[in-house]
Design an enzyme around this catalytic site. Sequence first.
Site, PDB file in Angstrom:
ATOM      1  N   THR A   1       0.852  -1.192   0.000  1.00 55.42           N
ATOM      2  CA  THR A   1       0.000   0.000   0.000  1.00 55.42           C
ATOM      3  C   THR A   1       0.888   1.242   0.000  1.00 55.42           C
ATOM      4  O   THR A   1       2.087   1.143  -0.300  1.00 55.42           O
ATOM      5  CB  THR A   1      -1.001  -0.058   1.177  1.00 55.42           C
ATOM      6  OG1 THR A   1      -1.901   1.047   1.071  1.00 55.42           O
ATOM      7  CG2 THR A   1      -0.331  -0.019   2.538  1.00 55.42           C
ATOM      8  N   ASN A   2       0.337   2.393   0.291  1.00 56.69           N
ATOM      9  CA  ASN A   2       1.146   3.610   0.324  1.00 56.69           C
ATOM     10  C   ASN A   2       0.704   4.489   1.485  1.00 56.69           C
ATOM     11  O   ASN A   2      -0.208   4.141   2.226  1.00 56.69           O
ATOM     12  CB  ASN A   2       1.055   4.335  -1.027  1.00 56.69           C
ATOM     13  CG  ASN A   2      -0.384   4.628  -1.388  1.00 56.69           C
ATOM     14  OD1 ASN A   2      -1.073   5.351  -0.684  1.00 56.69           O
ATOM     15  ND2 ASN A   2      -0.856   4.026  -2.472  1.00 56.69           N
ATOM     16  N   ARG A   3       1.338   5.653   1.618  1.00 57.09           N
ATOM     17  CA  ARG A   3       1.116   6.454   2.822  1.00 57.09           C
ATOM     18  C   ARG A   3      -0.056   7.425   2.699  1.00 57.09           C
ATOM     19  O   ARG A   3      -0.205   8.310   3.535  1.00 57.09           O
ATOM     20  CB  ARG A   3       2.385   7.249   3.138  1.00 57.09           C
ATOM     21  CG  ARG A   3       3.539   6.371   3.515  1.00 57.09           C
ATOM     22  CD  ARG A   3       4.536   7.172   4.338  1.00 57.09           C
ATOM     23  NE  ARG A   3       5.672   6.333   4.668  1.00 57.09           N
ATOM     24  CZ  ARG A   3       6.872   6.515   4.171  1.00 57.09           C
ATOM     25  NH1 ARG A   3       7.103   7.501   3.328  1.00 57.09           N
ATOM     26  NH2 ARG A   3       7.849   5.722   4.516  1.00 57.09           N
TER      27      ARG A   3
END
Length: 408
Positions: free
Chosen positions: A212-214
């Site tokens: 995933t990402n931030r």
Amino acid sequence: MGNILSGKQILLGVSGSIACYKAADLASKLTQQGASVTAVLTTAARQFITPLTFQSVTGQRAFTDEDLWGSEGHIQHIGLGHQSDLIVIAPASANTIAKIAHGICDNLLTLASLAAPCPLLIAPAMDSGMYTHAATQANIKILRERGVYIAGPAMGRMASGLSGFGRMLEPTEIIGHIRLLLGRQAGKLSGRHLVVTAGGTSEPIDAVRTITNRSSGKQGFAIAQAAIDQGAEVTLIAGVTHLPTPIGAKRIDVNTAQEMLTAVLETVQDADALIMAAAVADYRPETAVTEKLSKEQGIPQIQLTLTPDILSAVAHYRAQSGYPRVVIGFAAESSDLIERARQKLARKKLDLIIANDITATDAGFGTDTNRITIIDPTGNAQVFPLMTKEEVADLILQKIVPLLEAAP
Ligand code: CTP
């Protein structure tokens, strides 16, 4: 456009309920968001809380029934309602609801409510037996049919220790309902359907791990709220985020890019605009393992593959159907901001692209502020200073209004 609460005159009616303590917080939050709040307390409310509490948090005089019988009494009860953009009764007791439903005006609050031409929002708070009683239900039905907005109540623990329907909504939820109601009155996007995506997608590696990402989802959620403030019907397609749903938005939760693509293509079929604020993962593991991988199996070699490009799929769909009529994308860049964003705008056939430099510590992923550049299809780039994500949301919607008016 600005914050919808800013400069609004709100008459806050407070009737007798233990939830009066929450009314003080509501008055404080509304004031902090720029509204001018005048509280009117019933005699029963004064058993729970004092006018001074409201005066202290709002900076405005708070009224009680004593003011009704003073020399300015008549002017007071007509004037209070007439000066207001909205009357909010929170908490609204069974007694006050019954009085308003039947036009009984034997105190300043019910008089002002009857005399006022502005919209009325009621947040019931009472014991669950009283709320579910046929008399209260009939009164609420009368009010609804008359166009009164009923917010809540919620299910939960009551002052009696029992659990049931009758808890007043939390102040932040009531504010969400107020924004929805005010937006419907005079919003510039009234009658429009906007689809907003927000947050990061999450691509499974195994039963417990993901790529995933931030992205926090804050910018997309702020856009959804700003669109509701402007009266739009909003579908919010949310990736990984724990943010509360803006009141009035239809939320669809998704995990993967593929799920987001499906949800977007389904919802844009009648949409006026799509705003792709989501941070879609570009890659996913080619095969997701259904069990949890264990160290005993050795270090996994994960083969990645591309996820679908949602905006490109939307461009294809739009070329055939004409929907969504306006498409706005984001470009999160760490170098060559403007040039790369221009190329994305052209490649994804966008009407506008919002570029942000994710290397800045005060902008981009996870922050409450953003620094954006808005680029149009002629290549024109408008650079903006540091703004809150709410201000950015408002700015984007200001751009959408003329685009929609010009769209075929
Ligand atoms: N986007 C999309 N589908 C993807 C990836 C991104 O629709 N699979 C959208 C994003 O929501 C955003 C825009 O495309 O509105 C640009 O996203 P960005 O990540 O900046 O660009 P990419 O196309 O992914 O290109 P790159 O990562 O190579 O810069």
